[in-house]
Design an enzyme around this catalytic site. Structure first.
Site, PDB file in Angstrom:
ATOM      1  N   LYS A 152       0.924  -1.049   0.052  1.00 56.55           N
ATOM      2  CA  LYS A 152      -0.037  -0.053   0.036  1.00 56.55           C
ATOM      3  C   LYS A 152       0.890   1.119  -0.035  1.00 56.55           C
ATOM      4  O   LYS A 152       0.369   2.351  -0.568  1.00 56.55           O
ATOM      5  CB  LYS A 152      -0.750   0.159   1.138  1.00 56.55           C
ATOM      6  CG  LYS A 152      -2.029  -0.844   1.103  1.00 56.55           C
ATOM      7  CD  LYS A 152      -3.263  -0.763   2.046  1.00 56.55           C
ATOM      8  CE  LYS A 152      -4.548  -1.924   1.928  1.00 56.55           C
ATOM      9  NZ  LYS A 152      -5.271  -1.779   3.090  1.00 56.55           N
ATOM     10  N   LYS A 164     -10.835  -3.675  -3.141  1.00 52.08           N
ATOM     11  CA  LYS A 164     -11.843  -2.500  -3.237  1.00 52.08           C
ATOM     12  C   LYS A 164     -10.835  -1.468  -3.719  1.00 52.08           C
ATOM     13  O   LYS A 164     -11.571  -0.191  -4.038  1.00 52.08           O
ATOM     14  CB  LYS A 164     -12.137  -2.076  -1.478  1.00 52.08           C
ATOM     15  CG  LYS A 164     -13.060  -2.945  -1.297  1.00 52.08           C
ATOM     16  CD  LYS A 164     -13.604  -2.677   0.109  1.00 52.08           C
ATOM     17  CE  LYS A 164     -12.762  -3.048   1.052  1.00 52.08           C
ATOM     18  NZ  LYS A 164     -13.312  -3.995   2.430  1.00 52.08           N
ATOM     19  N   LYS A 174      -5.473 -10.114  -6.217  1.00 56.79           N
ATOM     20  CA  LYS A 174      -6.698 -10.273  -5.693  1.00 56.79           C
ATOM     21  C   LYS A 174      -7.539  -9.162  -6.079  1.00 56.79           C
ATOM     22  O   LYS A 174      -7.198  -8.061  -6.391  1.00 56.79           O
ATOM     23  CB  LYS A 174      -6.563 -10.399  -4.203  1.00 56.79           C
ATOM     24  CG  LYS A 174      -6.201  -9.026  -3.614  1.00 56.79           C
ATOM     25  CD  LYS A 174      -5.876  -9.355  -2.012  1.00 56.79           C
ATOM     26  CE  LYS A 174      -5.606  -7.835  -1.624  1.00 56.79           C
ATOM     27  NZ  LYS A 174      -5.621  -7.536  -0.083  1.00 56.79           N
TER      28      LYS A 174
END
Ligand code: TYM
Length: 300
Positions: A111, A209, A206
């Site tokens: 991230k 969101k 994966k």
């Protein structure tokens, strides 16, 4: 009864990965365990976010839990920020968390690389300590999550053991604590199938969101025609039609219940209020023990 806790971030739309990896499994567990399911709004501010959207997304996520079958006669549903103890325990835990443990978290690395240095707040690094707090406050036995949360669960376990070692045992007994352990050491419950649902557009990532393209995921609230369009892009040949049909059939009742729940704000507020009261009672008891075990002067 053994206890289970789990939560989802109110960021973006809840997708099939969240459902198959987590929420769907909660439903079967409600009958067997004491369950608490929260919406982790404090986690949703670890990356830049829209203040106009946070409270709406939090409500929507709560409504999705209920629409998916979380039953408030069995489970407590609440908003993480409504129970103050989460942040408070996090501070206590962070004093015993080696920075090296946090630096090696895969999600932090991924991230922070994507967000760029100027967007990375300290909270993105310390996020797993808040997650540990979410779990340890409730003396949870099991935590149902998808594969991507496994490393955070391992850190939670190590942290529980470390605190038990540093402040528990005989020292704590002397201070008046019952038993030796301050925290129960929780176990992850990772489903045999659906623990890692992949992106529709990139078979190596994966479903997520935060992926920029909505075409890369199937959201639980996607309308039928969209679901059909997104499934068409998949590479699964003859399974496609079959899969699309059963998916649409499965999502339809969830979407219908969602519409009912989200339009009844008094009901939803009531559920979240009742959940927060029940959760706070458990959380405050644990927090008090930790303060005591760590040697703080308690207010009379
Ligand atoms: P979050 O909001 O990213 O995801 C919620 C749940 O969905 C699972 N999941 C997936 N499962 C299968 N395939 C996928 N593609 C996929 N994407 C997400 C996640 O594993 C998770 O179970 N840190 C957590 C939230 C959290 C939490 C907690 C969970 C905070 N405190 C305490 C359990 C207990 C998170 O960001 O999940």
């Amino acid at each position: 009864r053994k206890r289970i806790v789990s939560g989802v971030q109110p960021t973006g739309a809840i997708h099939l990965g969240n459902y198959l990896g987590a929420i769907k499994n909660w439903i079967n567990l409600q009958d067997l365990y004491d369950t608490l399911f929260f919406i982790v709004d404090l986690h949703a501010i670890t990356l830049p976010y829209d203040t106009q959207e946070l409270s709406k997304a939090t409500r929507n996520t709560a409504a999705i839990y209920l629409a998916c079958g979380v039953d408030t006669s069995k489970a407590s549903v609440f908003v993480q920020s409504h129970v103050r103890a989460h942040v408070e325990l996090m501070w206590l835990l962070s004093s015993a968390t080696p920075i090296g443990w946090l630096n090696r978290m895969i999600q932090f690395k991924e991230k922070s690389r994507k967000a760029g240095d100027e967007n990375v707040g300290v909270a993105l690094l310390t996020y797993p300590v808040l997650m540990a707090s979410d779990i340890l406050l409730y003396q949870s036995d099991f935590v149902p999550v998808g594969e991507d949360q496994k490393q955070h669960l391992e850190l939670t376990r190590e942290l529980a053991e470390r605190i038990n070692y540093l402040y528990g045992g005989r020292k704590w007994k002397k201070l008046g604590g019952r038993g030796g352990a301050i925290f129960k050491v929780p176990e992850p419950l990772i489903p045999p199938a659906g623990a890692r649902v992949m992106s529709l557009s990139d078979g190596l990532s994966k479903m997520s969101k935060s992926a920029p393209s909505d075409q890369s995921r199937i959201n639980l609230l996607d309308p039928k025609d969209e679901v059909v369009r997104e499934c068409q892009d998949m590479n699964w040949g003859t399974f496609k039609t079959l899969l699309t049909d059963s998916l649409v059939d499965h999502l339809h009742p969830i979407q219908a219940r969602y519409e009912e729940i989200i339009s009844d704000s008094a009901y939803l507020d009531g559920v979240l209020e009742e959940g927060a009261v029940k959760a706070a009672a458990i959380a405050d008891a644990t927090l008090n023990n930790v303060y005591q075990a760590m040697g703080f002067l308690r207010r009379r």
